[in-house]
Design a protein around this motif. Structure first.
Motif, PDB file in Angstrom:
ATOM      1  N   ILE A  75       0.854  -1.176   0.000  1.00  0.00           N
ATOM      2  CA  ILE A  75       0.000   0.000   0.000  1.00  0.00           C
ATOM      3  C   ILE A  75       0.896   1.233   0.000  1.00  0.00           C
ATOM      4  O   ILE A  75       2.032   1.190   0.483  1.00  0.00           O
ATOM      5  N   ALA A  76       0.373   2.328  -0.545  1.00  0.00           N
ATOM      6  CA  ALA A  76       1.129   3.578  -0.584  1.00  0.00           C
ATOM      7  C   ALA A  76       0.201   4.748  -0.281  1.00  0.00           C
ATOM      8  O   ALA A  76      -0.346   5.373  -1.198  1.00  0.00           O
ATOM      9  N   PRO A  77      -0.015   5.055   1.005  1.00  0.00           N
ATOM     10  CA  PRO A  77      -0.859   6.185   1.386  1.00  0.00           C
ATOM     11  C   PRO A  77      -0.050   7.488   1.471  1.00  0.00           C
ATOM     12  O   PRO A  77       0.845   7.618   2.303  1.00  0.00           O
ATOM     13  N   ASP A  78      -0.374   8.429   0.611  1.00  0.00           N
ATOM     14  CA  ASP A  78       0.292   9.735   0.622  1.00  0.00           C
ATOM     15  C   ASP A  78      -0.508  10.720   1.462  1.00  0.00           C
ATOM     16  O   ASP A  78      -1.739  10.833   1.316  1.00  0.00           O
ATOM     17  N   VAL A  79       0.188  11.459   2.317  1.00  0.00           N
ATOM     18  CA  VAL A  79      -0.420  12.459   3.219  1.00  0.00           C
ATOM     19  C   VAL A  79      -1.847  12.053   3.584  1.00  0.00           C
ATOM     20  O   VAL A  79      -2.809  12.783   3.329  1.00  0.00           O
ATOM     21  N   PRO A  80      -2.045  10.880   4.197  1.00  0.00           N
ATOM     22  CA  PRO A  80      -3.388  10.318   4.355  1.00  0.00           C
ATOM     23  C   PRO A  80      -4.276  11.110   5.308  1.00  0.00           C
ATOM     24  O   PRO A  80      -3.848  11.566   6.370  1.00  0.00           O
ATOM     25  N   PHE A  81      -5.511  11.234   4.903  1.00  0.00           N
ATOM     26  CA  PHE A  81      -6.607  11.819   5.683  1.00  0.00           C
ATOM     27  C   PHE A  81      -7.211  10.724   6.569  1.00  0.00           C
ATOM     28  O   PHE A  81      -6.978   9.543   6.371  1.00  0.00           O
ATOM     29  N   MET A  82      -7.976  11.137   7.572  1.00  0.00           N
ATOM     30  CA  MET A  82      -8.710  10.234   8.462  1.00  0.00           C
ATOM     31  C   MET A  82      -7.796   9.411   9.357  1.00  0.00           C
ATOM     32  O   MET A  82      -8.028   8.223   9.601  1.00  0.00           O
TER      33      MET A  82
END
Length: 323
Positions: free
Chosen positions: A205-212
């Motif tokens: 997985i690659a979450p960039d500047v993730p929200f929530m």
């Protein structure tokens, strides 16, 4: 905006105070079991995109409640054998847009599945998926829709759609289900993080500047939307703070991160007031898989690394998808 959050050395040890609900796993198991009572009914219609390097399919599949959700599947032109698939989730307010805006991963030789976000797609890119579920009075935006009850919360539907999107992406005969990754920026990063905790066999997985992520801090630390929507709601609906916090805990990226089973590449921006770096590090530090890394952009706001982070992903992700 000058640096405003914790220093980097403190961020690397920061832990969220978000309390995980005792029935977190049972809640999501029941949610997904209910969704799977509906036939996935993944349909792929070839479209003429006027692009020579890719072939594009207009996708429809059954998401939460069996509701139709749209997407794009973009494959390298001439694909005849199964290829790894990158499933992408989109940022707040945007929809799937037009196919020619989604060329990166097909250009790298992979299938690229882009999920439209229900009820959005009227901000920075158009969308084609309605959200047929209403809610009690909410602040404009999405973060307070159904916040009175986790079963009615808007993101229960979105996260369920996202798991079903992975299943739909894997249903196409030219995608290799055993080599699936989830990516996204901002809201899309938060959705990718949730999918990483709900789908046990992703390869990355690659979450960039993730929200929530880290709702207790985020909703009291920044004045920017979307997090500000929660404060605006509670300013009007006095006395509901505990109730709202209880709902949000079921959707906190920190708790999905604790269930992460795949290698992960995060990014954070030190001047990001939309998704403050401490909230991103809260999820990163909680992430369960030992193969994890985070790119930090010292003087960037919510744009994060932008194309520089894409370049990092292009070096990092193929090694996981083709191993």
């Amino acid at each position: 905006m000058a640096l405003f959050d914790l220093p980097l050395e403190e961020l690397r040890g920061y832990r969220s105070l978000s309390a995980e609900p005792a029935d977190f796993d049972a809640f999501w198991t029941k949610t997904l079991d209910d969704a799977r009572e509906h036939d996935l009914d993944a349909r792929f219609e070839r479209v003429d995109s006027a692009l020579a390097s890719v072939q594009v399919h207009d996708v429809t599949f059954a998401g939460f409640g069996g509701h139709p959700v749209k997407g794009w599947l973009v494959l390298p032109a001439g694909t005849r054998e199964q290829v790894p698939v990158v499933v992408e989730f989109l940022g707040y307010g945007g929809g799937r847009g037009l196919p020619h805006t989604h060329l990166l991963w097909a250009s790298a030789g992979f299938a690229h599945f882009v999920m439209d976000t229900r009820g959005q797609g009227s901000g920075w890119a158009n969308g084609d998926t309605a959200d047929p579920v209403g809610s009690a009075p909410a602040v404009p935006g999405y973060l307070t829709r159904g916040i009175e009850d986790p079963h009615e919360f808007y993101y229960r539907r979105v996260f369920t759609d996202a798991v079903r999107a992975v299943e739909a992406a894997r249903a196409h005969p030219l995608t290799d289900a055993s080599r699936t990754a989830a990516v996204g920026m901002s809201q899309g990063g938060g959705v990718a993080l949730a999918v990483g905790g709900l789908v046990p066999d992703l390869v990355a997985i690659a979450p960039d500047v993730p929200f929530m992520c880290d709702f207790p801090r985020a909703t009291t630390f920044t004045d920017r939307p979307p997090y500000r929507e929660v404060g605006d709601y509670l300013r009007t609906h006095r006395g509901r703070t505990e109730q709202a916090a209880r709902t949000l805990a079921y959707f906190d990226g920190v708790h999905f991160a604790a269930r992460g089973r795949a290698p992960a590449l995060f990014s954070a921006a030190m001047e990001d007031q939309t998704c403050p770096p401490s909230t991103v590090f809260a999820a990163f530090n909680a992430y369960a898989h030992e193969d994890k890394q985070i790119e930090v952009y010292d003087f960037n706001d919510h744009e994060g690394g932008g194309p520089f982070q894409e370049a990092v992903q292009l070096r990092w992700l193929p090694g996981r998808l083709t191993a």
